[in-house]
Design a protein around this motif. Structure first.
Motif, short mmCIF file in Angstrom:
data_model
loop_
_atom_site.label_atom_id
_atom_site.label_comp_id
_atom_site.label_asym_id
_atom_site.label_seq_id
_atom_site.Cartn_x
_atom_site.Cartn_y
_atom_site.Cartn_z
N VAL A 192 0.77 -1.18 -0.05
CA VAL A 192 -0.11 0.03 -0.01
C VAL A 192 0.82 1.25 0.07
N THR B 100 -4.53 6.55 0.42
CA THR B 100 -3.97 5.16 0.12
C THR B 100 -4.22 4.66 -1.43
N ILE C 272 -3.37 0.86 -3.87
CA ILE C 272 -2.99 -0.45 -3.84
C ILE C 272 -1.71 -0.40 -4.97
N GLN D 128 -7.76 -5.62 -1.67
CA GLN D 128 -8.52 -4.65 -0.95
C GLN D 128 -9.52 -5.57 -0.12
#
Lengths: 300, 300, 300, 300
Positions: B168, B175, B177, B271
């Protein structure tokens, strides 16, 4: 093939030092002082070294029961202390590798000394003692470097390429142990890539790089030399390549008669041999030149 | 060897994303704004990508029953919509890859944002929605890029090289990914050639490039990482090389335990794991630097 | 894998044209107009082509019963007529390759035309007729080149890389047959060496270069494309490499179903198919651009 | 494949000359006149040649019962006389290789002559006689070099690449034997590395370089040519590579029918054949050009 063979401990055929230059993004910053801060992907490629590879190197050493040497710029000690400590706490050697991966022989004598001392300061501040060993970043050992190393009390250097076995560097009677290596044992030519580090040649498959490393090892084993890798955690610490490293060490251990040691342990051994008159090292006086050759001015 | 292992769906050993950067001649134009219009042979080499390779990629995916991701500059969506549509209509993912293959970290913050937004506009205009994924052209991710990506609502990035598993990125608490890849899995080092693109190193045989890709796959499979190709239709889509790709995927499927997915599906999976507290990602705060290192001004 | 498959004569699986660019030292002179006259070793390396290799190529063709195509700059026709005649008298095709190996797309339109016409004049003066085929030196096909080729009455070009099978180039309704090749089939990336020609990458072993050429051939055979070598007599005509060429042709003939032809014969075949409506070629309109992209001026 | 085959002594299939260019750090100094004095690691890499490799070459020759040729710059004779003497005292040939590894064709005629004569003076002073053979450093043979060589009384040159068998160079009726070699047989492309010598391509494994050398030997053996290595003690004299050299010579000797000779012995043989009218050499008139091509001024 070796004119001045050296006796290795316990009758070993050769000495092997697995050594790593943990540069992280120090060199990137030194080479690109104005732009390195925005080369983010390249930074992450380099930071993979202290963050991802170093724990892996510790695991590697434990797996095979060997100690390794981590050469580290002073700036990296300050910025990635966790990585340095993991190796040190595991009993591996931590040696010095400049401060910001500066190229010493492209600096003035004063600038070289400034960064050199700053590297030593960072090491002392972290470890509470001076480093025993040194490798010049980018193999940019200058005509002043030996004097600086001697005056700072280093035990050994591992930046030169003048022999297959350890030898002694002499600057006006003061000496230092040299543990030579060579470009073949550096992983940079095979694995380094990226326009931002000026490397855009084909990347070598791990099995092909292994072929070079192993050919040098087989020669070391046959002839009795010292084999010192110059690997980078961010390169050879990658998954597919660390598998090749594992395969190589398995090959070495299966072959037998190999003394695995840190470069400091090798320097200790060499000093002991000399002190006990059991072996006479070759001595090279440095610097070979203190100014450009007179031949040019003779012509012009 | 992986300190923060990630669980893959259905107990798969590793995740494989076949991703392609369909640059066509966008980069050629960006790198040579004054002369690209007359580099006709080089243009045809690049246009081979959307015109000849893309239908082949669709065929490839169907043959193996896998979905792939096509990273595409906005300008290519406008100029080669048929190629983009073939992938999209096949159920493959189309992600964004800049507008004109601009090198973000060589631009001012304003210019980076200009081209970034233009890329998004081209995507939205064609697809009627925003892209989920991003890869920075030339891996030139800048210190501003993460903020732009977050503000534009991207789900994930696949431009960085800081780990073997997803992680992350964090910019002041916001944030994204990160699905990391590495240079070894790019086909440019092995196959790109031409004085006009500044590549004149020996071209690698498909079987030799395969050796690198497979070594990385074997490591991914053994240790559980994510394997993300960065291939170019105009390079790996050539006949002899697509045969090598076929051979590689056959090898992967025969080995078993591989989760083939688009990068968007991998981001979804990550996620979900985080949301369900089934896995804690490593978090990297970016940018690491907001200005050149102070060390230099301290000296000067 | 090929969306527009072409029928080859007698049901052949693919077409193979062994073509050679006999540059001799023309390019050396063009690239270094002030200094080429004193690069004597490099000159001899290049002159090995017309003096030593060309008789060998004739022998090669006779051995296998195949006709080849020699692309030759006009200046080389004037300077090395014996080499050109050996091929022509053997029934091989001689096609045109500029005048002094000039890079067309680095010249003004006027300069390109000047050298282009001078090349044609040299050809006509020697052979008493116009050339049927053309390959642009250094693959530097410009946005003006197609128009010049059409106006000069050429039958075909073999300088572009936009497909795996022949196609048609269209400039405002006037057309030319394109017989595409690609960098992989050029021997320059593997064998060319010398600081004076700006090539200092490792030289590839003949068996390794063969691996690339053969992989492309195997793909051509499997999928039905045209395979056109771009070899240089001074490189692939060297003894160890011509042995590899022999091995490759033996491999091709043993595999069977290969139509060996000159590029002119392939162009004839393609024209016949089109005239008889037996195959519909892909048509590419050129130039794709007549000026730099407007995107840049929009921003600035 | 060879149009003018030459008879070798005792019916040998081919001639093999193991020749070495012992440059030591001469070139480093010439290329970097202002900075070479502080490139210490690079110096040690080069000095490995005279200090470590040369005794090994003597051992190599004795092992196989063959004589070799050492090409050496005059400056190296002055600076590393022990290395030169070891070869000479062993009965090997010492030939001349410039004075400071100067690139002749980048110098004025006067400067070329100055360094040329200085090289001869160094040779004469040390050996008390003139050298028989010459190889131009960096293959930078100029349009004046042949005249200088003839006037200085040289027997042969080994710097050009115009044929597979010896031939004759002619400057206005005065002649010199040419013993041609080629880049493939130089070890620089495979092994040379270092930013300070501008070589940063992947280092080739000894077994892979051997593949090239052996392919050239197999062709020489099959077709009857002369095979002349251009190796550097600091490169091919390294342990792993000398093992490859040993393996290669074992292969050659096992194959049989090979005449191992110094280049001087080959020149003697060629002169004898010509004198006895047993073979008619190809004659090349040099220089091919005395000024830049008129084609350029015709256009401008």
């Amino acid at each position: 093939m070796i004119s001045n063979p050296i006796p290795w401990p316990n009758g070993a055929r050769c000495a092997v030092a697995i050594t790593w230059d943990m540069d992280a993004d120090s060199g990137l910053n030194f080479w690109n002082p104005e732009r390195a801060d925005t080369m983010v992907a390249c930074q992450t490629m380099f930071r993979y070294g202290p963050n991802i590879s170093v724990p892996r190197l510790v695991e590697l050493g434990r797996r095979f029961g060997i100690k390794q040497t981590l050469y580290v710029p002073g700036w990296c000690i300050e910025r990635y202390p966790h990585a340095v400590d993991q190796m040190a706490n595991n009993g591996d050697e931590v040696a010095l590798h400049g401060y910001l991966h500066e190229r010493a022989n492209e600096l003035s004598k004063e600038d070289e000394l400034y960064w050199f001392e700053r590297g030593i300061d960072a090491y002392k501040k972290h470890f509470g003692r001076s480093p025993a060993g040194w490798r010049t970043p980018s193999f940019a050992f200058s005509k002043y470097s030996l004097r600086f190393l001697i005056d700072a009390g280093f035990q050994y250097d591992s930046s030169l390429m003048g022999d297959d076995v350890p030898y002694v560097l002499d600057d006006n009677g003061d000496t230092l142990i040299e543990l030579p290596t060579q470009w073949s044992l550096d992983d940079w030519p095979y694995y380094a890539y990226g326009r931002e580090i000026n490397m855009t040649t084909p990347i070598t498959a791990p099995a092909r790089a292994l072929e070079v490393f192993r050919s040098e090892f087989d020669a070391a084993w046959e002839f009795g030399s010292v084999w010192i890798s110059v690997w980078h955690p961010f390169l050879s610490g990658r998954l597919a390549r660390i598998r090749a490293v594992i395969e190589l060490i398995e090959y070495m251990q299966a072959k037998g008669g190999v003394w695995f040691a840190t470069t400091s342990e090798i320097a200790d051994h060499v000093q002991g041999l000399i002190a006990r008159n059991e072996w006479t090292p070759t001595v090279e006086k440095l610097p070979a030149y203190t100014s450009p050759l007179p031949e040019f001015s003779e012509r012009n």
